[in-house]
Design a protein around this motif. Structure first.
Motif, PDB file in Angstrom:
ATOM      1  N   GLN A  17       9.448   6.865   4.924  1.00  0.00           N
ATOM      2  CA  GLN A  17       8.231   7.446   4.882  1.00  0.00           C
ATOM      3  C   GLN A  17       7.021   6.815   4.497  1.00  0.00           C
ATOM      4  OE1 GLN A  17       7.179  10.800   3.007  1.00  0.00           O
ATOM      5  NE2 GLN A  17       9.581  11.177   2.364  1.00  0.00           N
ATOM      6  N   LYS A  43       5.874   4.286   7.821  1.00  0.00           N
ATOM      7  CA  LYS A  43       4.715   4.751   8.953  1.00  0.00           C
ATOM      8  C   LYS A  43       3.380   4.867   8.202  1.00  0.00           C
ATOM      9  CE  LYS A  43       7.367   9.042  11.081  1.00  0.00           C
ATOM     10  NZ  LYS A  43       7.315  10.053  10.571  1.00  0.00           N
ATOM     11  N   ASP A  68      -6.140   2.819  15.875  1.00  0.00           N
ATOM     12  CA  ASP A  68      -6.885   4.320  16.447  1.00  0.00           C
ATOM     13  C   ASP A  68      -6.104   5.307  16.985  1.00  0.00           C
ATOM     14  OD1 ASP A  68      -9.221   3.050  14.895  1.00  0.00           O
ATOM     15  OD2 ASP A  68     -10.064   3.385  16.321  1.00  0.00           O
ATOM     16  N   GLU A 110      -3.387   6.253  14.227  1.00  0.00           N
ATOM     17  CA  GLU A 110      -4.079   6.857  12.838  1.00  0.00           C
ATOM     18  C   GLU A 110      -4.589   8.278  12.703  1.00  0.00           C
ATOM     19  OE1 GLU A 110      -7.257   4.397  11.467  1.00  0.00           O
ATOM     20  OE2 GLU A 110      -7.115   5.040   9.717  1.00  0.00           O
ATOM     21  N   ALA A 148      -0.735  14.607  12.095  1.00  0.00           N
ATOM     22  CA  ALA A 148       0.610  15.212  11.102  1.00  0.00           C
ATOM     23  C   ALA A 148       0.542  15.416   9.935  1.00  0.00           C
ATOM     24  CB  ALA A 148       1.431  14.239  11.927  1.00  0.00           C
ATOM     25  N   ARG A 149      -0.979  15.268   8.828  1.00  0.00           N
ATOM     26  CA  ARG A 149      -0.680  15.034   7.677  1.00  0.00           C
ATOM     27  C   ARG A 149      -0.906  16.615   7.148  1.00  0.00           C
ATOM     28  NH1 ARG A 149      -3.254  10.687   6.494  1.00  0.00           N
ATOM     29  NH2 ARG A 149      -1.635   9.032   6.668  1.00  0.00           N
ATOM     30  N   PRO A 160      -8.162   7.651   5.253  1.00  0.00           N
ATOM     31  CA  PRO A 160      -7.150   6.728   6.198  1.00  0.00           C
ATOM     32  C   PRO A 160      -8.888   5.183   6.299  1.00  0.00           C
ATOM     33  CG  PRO A 160      -6.765   9.060   6.820  1.00  0.00           C
ATOM     34  CD  PRO A 160      -8.578   9.358   5.737  1.00  0.00           C
ATOM     35  N   MET A 167      -8.421   1.388   5.800  1.00  0.00           N
ATOM     36  CA  MET A 167      -8.391   0.853   7.196  1.00  0.00           C
ATOM     37  C   MET A 167      -9.094  -0.581   6.903  1.00  0.00           C
ATOM     38  SD  MET A 167      -7.259   1.695  10.787  1.00  0.00           S
ATOM     39  CE  MET A 167      -7.373  -0.036  12.232  1.00  0.00           C
ATOM     40  N   HIS A 189       9.941  13.537   6.461  1.00  0.00           N
ATOM     41  CA  HIS A 189      10.668  12.910   7.508  1.00  0.00           C
ATOM     42  C   HIS A 189      12.610  13.935   7.656  1.00  0.00           C
ATOM     43  CE1 HIS A 189      12.470  11.002   3.869  1.00  0.00           C
ATOM     44  NE2 HIS A 189      12.958  10.317   5.020  1.00  0.00           N
ATOM     45  N   ALA A 207       6.363  20.454   7.976  1.00  0.00           N
ATOM     46  CA  ALA A 207       5.123  20.509   8.336  1.00  0.00           C
ATOM     47  C   ALA A 207       5.115  21.409   9.012  1.00  0.00           C
ATOM     48  CB  ALA A 207       4.088  19.101   8.878  1.00  0.00           C
TER      49      ALA A 207
END
Ligand SMILES: Nc1ncnc2c1ncn2[C@@H]1O[C@H](COP(=O)(O)OP(=O)(O)OP(=O)(O)O)[C@@H](O)[C@H]1O
Ligand SMILES: Nc1ncnc2c1ncn2[C@@H]1O[C@H](COP(=O)(O)OP(=O)(O)OP(=O)(O)O)[C@@H](O)[C@H]1O
Ligand SMILES: N[C@@H](CCC(=O)O)C(=O)O
Ligand SMILES: [Mg+2]
Ligand SMILES: [Mg+2]
Lengths: 251, 235, 271, 323, 251
Positions: free
Chosen positions: B155, B158, B225, B228, B234-235, D309, D313, E100, E144
Motif C-alpha cells: 500500500q 502506491k 496530477d 493523484e 479511489a479513496r 494530498p 505534494m 489492496h 472500497a
C-alpha cells in the motif's frame, strides 16, 4: 406540533431533476413547504436527501424543473443568489463553523458582512442567540475547543443570526456522540414550536414523530411518500418505506 | 528565430544529454534513497540516526554546495570518481563523446542530493498507510516482516508514487546546474554557450531551452496530477 | 595598492570636463562602476579584504583618480570573460578592465582604450608534465585542456585540438580550470601567460608554463562603443601614466611580482 | 517519529530490547570503523585536517580569521537579504495568483445572466481566456529550472534595456518561480479545506470573493504554514544560485576566499554547516508549527491533521524542488 | 442471552494501569471475563473503553498490573505474542480491511500466512464464513466497493477465520449508516448466542440489553459499574451512569 400558517407556500419544487453524471439523483421531485411547516426527510443512504436539501438554496444547481422561494424562482448566480441564500439558513452534518474565527465571530460575520448591519447591534443579537442555544459562555472560544453538540448549536445560532425565512438541516445530529444528540434536538424542537419553516434531513425518528408536520420518504432520488408522521410511522404505504423503517427501528 | 532551426542539432543534443543525466541520476537516487529509507525506519537506533543525519544534511544544503564538493572537493582528494566507470556505465559516458569526470561528478552530486528526498517520499508513503491497517495485521497475528510484506509495503508503494514523481521532476530541473559545473553540452550549458559566447539573440535561445525542459517536466507533472486525482477518487 | 587614493584632486567638481561628457557625469555623481575579474591573482582578485587587487584594478584606479573621484567611491563589479561586452552595452558598468584582449569582433559591440599591456596566450601544465610542450601537443586528440567561456584563448585553442567535444572543457572562471588541472581532470589550462603566471606564483610546486606564448593579447579598457570622448580621455590618462611612472608602479606592486615582464609602454591605439 | 514507529512496530519487549541493544553496539562499531577508513584516513592522508587549512576558519588567533569571517558574514547577509526579499515578494505575488485562480475558476462557471447577451459572452470569453493564460504561466514557470529562470532574467532584462543590480535579478528570478509554487500551495490549501467551509460561507450569503478573502485564504495560510516555511528553506538554498550571475552571496564569497586560501574542502564544509544550521532550524520550526496546528487549537482539526494530498505534494515538490 | 460455561475465566485483568503521558487512561482496572461470556463496555467518549479493549491483545502495552488470557499472562513480544493475537479476534470501528486485497484474500490471509494452513482448505472455510455473514457474493470485490455494513461483516469474517477463542469489538457499528447497523448487530448477536466469548464496546443499548451477560460502565479510566444488563439499565448505581443513560436514552 406547531400550527401551520396558511397562504401561499414558502418553498415550492416542481418536477425537479438532477443528475450527477449518469446518476439520476433527483427524479422528478415535486414538493411544497408552507410557511411555518416542519418537513422531515428520511430515506436510505444515497437516496438524494442531502441533494434535495441543498438544491433549495442552490448549493446544488438543478438540471430541470423549477424551484421557487417566497414566490420568486431561485436566482442563478451573483448578488441575487447571495441574497436568497442569506434568507435561507443552513445547518450541516459537519457543522462547518469557520475554524479560524471565534464562535461569536462566526455568528456575527453574516449580518455584518452580508447585511452590512452595525457590528454593535449584531453583537447584541448574536449573544442573545448564543444564550438561547445554551452556549453564551463559549462565545470567545474557537470551534475546535467545543464539543460536537456545542458546535452544532453554534452553527444553528449562526444561521439564525441572518433572521432567515426558512431553515434547512442536513443530518444535524449524525456526526455527534450519542450523549450530545439530545441537546441539539432540543434546540431544533423549540425552533419548530416557534413557527420556523424547517426542512430537516434526519434519522432521529423521535424528532420526526414529535416535531414534524410531514414526513417525506425518499428512495433512489424519488419522493416515495409524503404523509403526517403519525400516519407514516403507523402505516407506511410503500414496501421500501416499510423495509427501511423495519431496519432502522428494530435495534 | 533562425537559431532554433540553424542550431537545432545543438538544442537536440542538449536535450539528449540532459535526458541521459536525468535517467542515470534518477536510477541512482532511487536506489540510494531506498537504502536510506530502510535505515531511517530501521529499529536499530544508530542506523536510524545515520539515515536521519543523511536526510537532514542533504535536504538542508543547497545542491550548489553539493556540486562544489563533488566537482572541486573530490578532485582535491585525488578522486576522479573512477569508481563510477562500471562496465555498462562507462559505455554511456564514452558514448556521450566525453570521458571528462564532470559528468560523473554532477551525477554523484545529483544522486546524493536527490536520494534524501527520495527517502522522504518513500517514508511518506509508509506514513500514508493508515495505522489501522498495520494494527489489523498485527491483531491477526502477522509478524513484523509479514506485516511489512503483505500489508504495509504494497500500500505504501502506491502512496509513494506521486511524491516520488515530484522528486524526480525536481531532479530534472536540478540537473540544469550540471551545465554550470563542467558538463559541456547539456541544455543549461547550451543556453549559456549560445547567448554568452556565440552571441545569438536571447529570446529564441531562451524559447528553445525552455521547450527542452518543459518537454520533460510538464507531461510528467500532468501524469502525476492524473494519478493523484485517480487515487483521491479511489479513496 | 594605491594608498594615495583619496588625496588631492578628488571631490565633485574638483576637475572640469566638457559638459555632457561621460567624464563630467561620473565626476558629478562621484561614483563609478568598474567591471573586473575577481579570481585572477595579479590582475584582479578579490581577496580577504573584500577589495579587488591587481594590475587591472590599479590601472582602473589611475583612471578614476583622473576623473576626480575618490577610490572608495568605486563599485567593483565582477565581470567574468563571457559577460564583459554585455555589461558595457547594458550600462551595468562604466568601464571594464579585466585582462580584456582588444580584437575586431569585440569592437563591433564596444570600444577599447589602450592597450596598456600586451600578454600572449600560453599553456599551464602540472609541474611534472613533459608531454605537453605547446598548443600542437593537443593535436593527437588525447590531452584535455581547460579554458573559459567567452575568452579569446578558448576560441584560439579550438584550432589546435582534434575534437572539441572531448578535449576542451569550458568553465566560467579560470580558478575552476586551475582546480581541474590540479585534480587531474584536465591536462592543461590555456589562457594569457600573465593570468597563468598568477596561479603559478601561488602554487609553484604544482604548475608551470609549457612553452612560449603563441598569440598576442593586447589588453584594453572596454567602454561604450560610441563614447569616443571617454575613450580618448582614458587613452590620454594611460599615456600620462606610462610617462609619470604610475603605470610602472602599478605593475611592480601587483603582477610584476609574478615574474612577467612589463616591457616598454605600448602605444595607445586611437581610432 | 514515535508515532510512526508505533505503526510499524510493537512496543518492544525485553528480548527485542536486548537484540536492539546488541545490534546497536555492532552497528556503531561498524560505522566508526567505516568512517575511520573511508573518511578520516583519506582526508588525513591528503593533509585535510591541517591547521594551515582550517585555521583561518576556526582559529580566532589566526591572522586571517577576522577578515575571512567579515567576508563570510557579508555573504550571509547578502544571502538573507536576497532570501527575504524573494520570499516576501513571492508571498505577495503568490497570494494574488492563488486568489486570481480561485476566482477565475468560479467566474468561468458563471453565465453572467442579467448582462446584455454580447456582454455576457464577452465576459465569459474573457474569464476563460484569463484562466487559460494563468494556467499556462503556472505550468511554464513551475516546469523550468530556477537556475535557468535566474539566468534568463539576468540575461534577458538587460537585453530589453532594463538593468538592475545583480541582487534584483536573483530576487526576480526566485520570485517568478516561487510565487508560482506558493500560489499553488495556497490554492491547494484552499481547495483542500473541507468543502463545508466554502459552502457554509455561501450559505450565509457571502460572495465568492468575500468567501475566499475572509474564510478560505486565512485558513489556507494557517494550514499551509509548514509548507510555506519549507518553501523558505528552498528559497534560502536557491539564493546560492546567485553565483552564476556573480551575486556575492555566501557561496560566491566562499569561492573568493578559496581563491586566496586554497582550502576548498574546509570552506565548503563551513558553508554547508551554516546552511544546514539555518535550514534545519527552519525545518524544525515548520514541524513545530505543523504539530501545533494538528493539535488544533485555533484551526479546523481535520484539514490540519490530514493536509490535502495536493498540499502534501506541493510540499514535497517545494522541498525537493529546485535546489 | 447465552449460557456461560463455568470454570476458570478466559480473560483476566488485574489492577491494570495505563498512562498516555500524564493522562491516566486506565485507572486500576480489574475485570474477568468467563468463557462464553459477552461483556458490553459503555461510557462517555474518552473514558478509556477502546484502550481497555486494545490492551487485551496487547495492541496497547500496559504500565502496571497483569492481564492473563486463557490462563497465561500476555506474552510481551515475538512469536508468542503473534500467536496470542491470532487467538483473539479484533473488530475495529473503521473496519480496517486490507485495502489492496479482495474480501476473500482479506479473510484467507491470516490462516494461510500465520497458521500456515492449506490455501484450498482455508478458501472453503472463508467462503463459508462469508456466507454466514451474508456477503458470499462479494468475495471477489475490494473493500472500497462495499458498503460500510458489508465491510464490517467482512471484518468479522476475517477475525473468525482464525478460529479465535475470544472476540473484541471496538464500536463496530458507530461508523455505519443507520440502516446498516442492524445487519452487523445481527451477526454479532448470533455469534454471542453460539457461545463466543466477546468484549464489545458499543453505544447500541438494544444489543447490550439482549445479548450481553454483563454491562460494564467506564468513566475517566475507571471501571465504575459492572452488572447484568437488566439490573444496570433499570437501576444504575452511580450518578455518572445515571446521567450518561439519561442523555443517551431520551431521544
Ligand atoms: N458532488 C457529487 N458528485 C457525484 N455524485 C454525487 C455528488 N454528491 C452526491 N452524489 C451522489 O448522489 C447520490 C445522492 O447523494 P446524497 O448525498 O443526496 O444522498 P443522501 O440521501 O444524503 O445520503 P446520506 O444519507 O448518505 O447522506 C449518491 O449516490 C451520491 O453518491
Ligand atoms: N495513542 C494515544 N496517545 C495519547 N492519548 C491517547 C491515545 N489514545 C487515546 N488517548 C487518550 O486516552 C483517553 C481514552 O481514549 P479511548 O480511545 O480509550 O476512549 P474511548 O472511551 O474509546 O472514547 P471514544 O468513545 O471517543 O472512542 C482519551 O482521552 C484519549 O484522548
Ligand atoms: N585576454 C583574453 C583571456 C583573458 C580572459 O578571459 O579574461 C580575453 O580577453 O578573452
Ligand atoms: Mg446526506
Ligand atoms: Mg473508542
Amino acid at each position: 406540533m406547531n400550527d401551520v400558517t396558511t397562504g401561499e407556500p414558502l418553498i415550492v419544487l416542481d418536477s425537479v431533476n438532477k443528475w450527477f453524471g449518469p446518476l439520476h439523483v433527483l427524479d422528478d421531485v415535486s414538493l411544497s413547504v408552507g410557511r411555518g411547516e416542519v418537513v422531515v426527510v428520511i430515506g436510505p443512504s444515497g437516496s438524494g436527501k442531502s441533494t434535495l436539501c441543498r438544491t433549495i438554496n442552490r448549493l446544488e444547481p438543478i438540471n430541470s424543473g423549477t424551484i421557487t422561494f417566497d414566490g420568486q424562482p431561485l436566482p442563478a448566480e451573483g448578488k441575487a443568489l447571495a441574497k436568497l441564500r442569506s434568507e435561507v439558513g443552513m445547518v450541516f452534518q459537519s457543522f462547518n463553523l469557520f475554524a479560524h474565527k471565534t464562535i461569536l465571530e462566526n455568528v456575527t460575520l453574516g449580518p455584518v458582512k452580508v447585511r452590512k448591519e452595525k457590528p454593535a447591534a449584531v453583537r447584541e443579537r448574536a449573544l442573545a442567540l448564543l444564550d438561547r442555544v445554551g452556549i453564551a459562555n463559549q462565545a470567545d472560544k474557537f470551534p475546535a475547543q467545543l464539543s460536537g453538540g456545542q458546535q452544532q448549536r453554534a452553527a444553528i445560532a449562526r444561521a439564525l443570526a441572518m433572521q432567515p425565512k426558512a431553515m434547512l438541516f442536513d443530518e444535524p445530529t449524525s456526526a455527534l456522540d450519542p450523549e450530545m444528540v439530545g441537546e441539539v434536538l432540543e434546540v431544533m424542537t423549540s425552533l419548530a414550536s416557534e413557527g420556523m419553516t424547517m426542512v430537516v434531513v434526519t434519522h432521529e425518528m423521535g424528532f420526526a414523530r414529535h416535531a414534524a408536520n410531514r414526513v417525506i420518504f425518499m428512495a433512489d432520488g424519488q419522493l416515495v411518500e409524503d404523509a403526517p408522521p403519525a400516519e407514516f410511522f403507523a402505516n407506511p404505504r410503500s414496501a421500501r418505506a416499510k423495509d427501511f423503517l423495519s431496519k432502522i427501528l428494530t435495534h | 528565430m533562425n537559431v532554433l532551426i540553424d542550431k537545432f542539432d545543438v538544442f537536440a543534443g542538449g536535450f539528449w544529454l540532459t535526458l541521459q543525466i536525468c535517467l542515470l541520476a534518477a536510477i541512482g537516487a532511487l536506489l540510494l534513497g531506498a537504502v536510506v529509507a530502510v535505515l531511517r525506519i530501521s529499529p536499530v537506533p544508530p542506523l536510524r540516526a545515520v539515515g536521519t543525519a543523511y536526510v537532514n544534511i542533504f535536504r538542508n544544503m543547497p545542491l550548489t554546495v553539493v556540486m562544489f564538493f563533488a566537482a572541486f572537493g573530490l578532485p582535491a582528494l585525488g578522486s576522479n570518481a573512477d569508481f563510477l566507470r562500471l562496465p555498462g556505465l562507462d559505455a554511456v559516458f564514452n558514448r556521450l563523446g566525453t570521458d571528462l569526470p564532470y559528468f560523473r561528478f554532477a551525477l554523484i552530486a545529483l544522486v546524493l542530493y536527490t536520494a534524501a528526498f527520495v527517502c522522504e517520499a518513500l517514508r511518506s508513503g509508509v506514513n500514508a498507510v493508515p495505522p489501522g491497517q498495520a494494527e489489523a495485521a498485527r491483531s491477526l497475528g502477522l509478524t513484523f516482516s509479514q506485516n511489512l510484506r503483505h500489508v504495509v509495503l504494497p500500500q505504501s508503494w502506491k502512496a509513494s508514487v506521486v511524491p516520488l514523481g515530484s522528486v524526480i521532476i525536481a531532479m530534472i530541473k536540478n540537473s540544469a546546474l550540471a551545465g554550470f559545473f563542467g558538463v559541456v553540452g547539456d541544455l543549461a550549458q547550451t543556453a549559456d554557450q549560445l547567448t554568452s559566447a556565440e552571441g545569438f539573440a536571447f529570446v529564441p535561445v531562451a524559447i528553445g531551452i525552455s521547450i527542452g525542459y518543459l518537454i520533460m517536466t510538464v507531461p510528467l507533472g500532468a501524469l502525476l496530477d492524473r494519478i493523484e486525482k485517480r487515487q483521491a477518487v479511489a479513496r | 595598492g594605491g594608498d594615495d587614493g583619496s588625496s588631492e584632486g578628488t571631490g565633485a567638481g574638483s576637475k572640469s570636463f566638457a559638459a555632457g561628457s561621460t567624464m563630467e557625469r561620473l565626476n558629478k555623481a562621484q561614483a563609478i562602476k568598474i567591471g573586473t575579474k575577481f579570481d585572477q591573482p595579479g590582475f584582479g582578485q578579490k581577496g580577504l579584504s573584500g577589495k579587488p587587487e591587481g594590475f587591472d584594478v590599479e590601472v582602473a584606479k589611475i583612471i578614476v583618480k583622473e576623473l576626480g573621484i575618490p577610490e572608495d567611491k568605486i563599485e567593483w563589479v565582477e565581470a567574468p570573460s563571457k559577460v564583459r561586452e554585455d555589461v558595457i552595452v547594458n550600462g551595468t558598468v562604466d568601464l571594464v578592465a579585466a585582462t580584456y584582449t582588444i580584437n575586431d569582433k569585440r569592437k563591433e559591440r564596444i570600444a577599447f582604450a589602450g592597450p596598456y599591456y600586451e600578454a600572449g596566450q600560453n599553456i599551464m601544465v602540472k609541474k611534472d608534465d613533459t608531454a605537453i610542450t605547446g598548443p600542437d601537443s593537443f593535436k593527437d586528440g588525447t590531452k584535455k585542456v581547460c579554458s573559459v567561456t567567452g575568452s579569446t584563448p578558448a576560441e584560439t585553442i579550438k584550432q589546435y585540438v582534434k575534437d572539441v567535444a572531448t578535449q576542451l572543457v569550458l568553465f566560467d572562471t579560470y580558478d575552476k580550470c586551475r582546480d581541474a588541472l590540479k585534480g587531474g581532470q584536465v591536462d592543461a589550462v590555456t589562457t594569457d601567460n600573465v593570468i597563468l603566471l598568477g596561479y603559478i606564483a601561488k602554487d609553484e610546486a604544482s604548475f608551470k608554463l609549457a612553452g612560449d606564448n603563441f598569440t598576442k593579447e593586447p589588453y584594453g579598457i572596454g567602454v561604450k562603443k560610441e563614447d569616443t570622448d571617454f575613450r580618448n580621455f582614458i587613452n590620454d590618462t594611460l599615456e600620462k601614466a606610462f610617462n609619470d611612472g604610475s603605470w610602472k608602479k602599478a605593475w611592480d606592486d601587483t603582477a610584476g611580482k609574478f615574474g612577467a615582464e612589463l616591457g616598454a609602454a605600448p602605444t595607445v591605439n586611437r581610432y | 517519529m514515535s508515532r510512526q514507529t508505533s505503526v510499524l512496530y510493537d512496543v518492544p519487549g525485553p528480548r527485542q530490547r536486548r537484540i536492539t541493544l546488541v545490534s546497536s553496539v555492532a552497528a556503531t562499531l561498524l560505522l566508526l570503523v567505516g568512517a575511520y577508513f573511508l573518511i578520516y584516513r583519506p582526508l588525513d592522508d591528503k593533509g585535510q585536517f591541517s591547521m594551515e587549512l582550517w585555521g583561518p576558519l576556526i582559529d580566532p588567533s589566526n591572522e586571517n580569521f577576522s577578515q575571512v569571517w567579515d567576508r563570510l558574514g557579508l555573504g550571509l547577509k547578502n544571502t538573507l537579504i536576497a532570501a527575504v526579499l524573494a520570499i516576501v515578494s513571492s508571498l505577495v505575488v503568490g497570494t494574488l495568483l492563488a486568489v486570481l485562480r480561485i476566482q477565475l475558476k468560479s467566474l468561468t462557471r458563471r453565465r453572467f445572466v442579467g448582462f446584455a447577451t454580447p456582454l455576457a459572452y464577452l465576459l465569459r470569453g474573457l474569464s476563460v481566456l484569463l484562466s487559460a493564460v494563468t494556467r499556462v504561466c503556472v505550468e511554464v514557470f513551475r516546469g523550468l529550472p530556477v537556475v535557468i529562470t535566474i539566468f534568463f532574467v539576468a540575461r534577458g532584462f538587460p537585453e530589453f534595456g532594463v538593468s538592475f543590480d545583480t541582487l534584483w535579478y536573483l530576487v526576480i528570478g526566485l520570485t517568478i518561480y516561487n510565487s508560482v509554487v506558493i500560489g499553488e500551495i495556497l490554492r491547494s490549501g484552499m481547495e483542500g479545506l473541507p468543502g463545508g467551509q466554502a459552502e457554509a460561507a455561501a450559505a450565509i450569503g457571502l460572495s465568492p470573493l468575500q468567501s475566499t478573502r475572509m474564510i478560505l485564504l486565512p485558513q489556507a495560510f494557517r494550514i499551509m504554514l509548514p509548507a510555506l516555511i519549507s518553501q523558505l528553506v528552498v528559497v534560502l538554498k536557491d539564493t546560492s544560485l546567485g553565483f552564476i550571475i556573480s551575486y556575492e552571496e555566501t557561496l560566491n564569497i566562499g569561492k573568493q576566499v578559496i581563491g586566496v586560501l586554497e582550502n576548498p574542502i574546509q570552506v565548503y564544509v563551513v558553508i554547508a554547516v551554516l546552511f544546514i544550521a539555518v535550514n534545519y532550524s527552519l525545518s524544525k520550526l515548520a514541524q513545530y508549527v505543523q504539530h501545533r496546528l494538528s493539535r488544533g487549537r485555533k484551526t479546523a482539526g481535520t484539514p490540519a491533521q490530514n493536509p490535502p494530498p495536493a498540499a502534501l505534494m506541493s510540499q514535497a515538490e517545494g522541498a525537493g524542488g529546485p535546489i
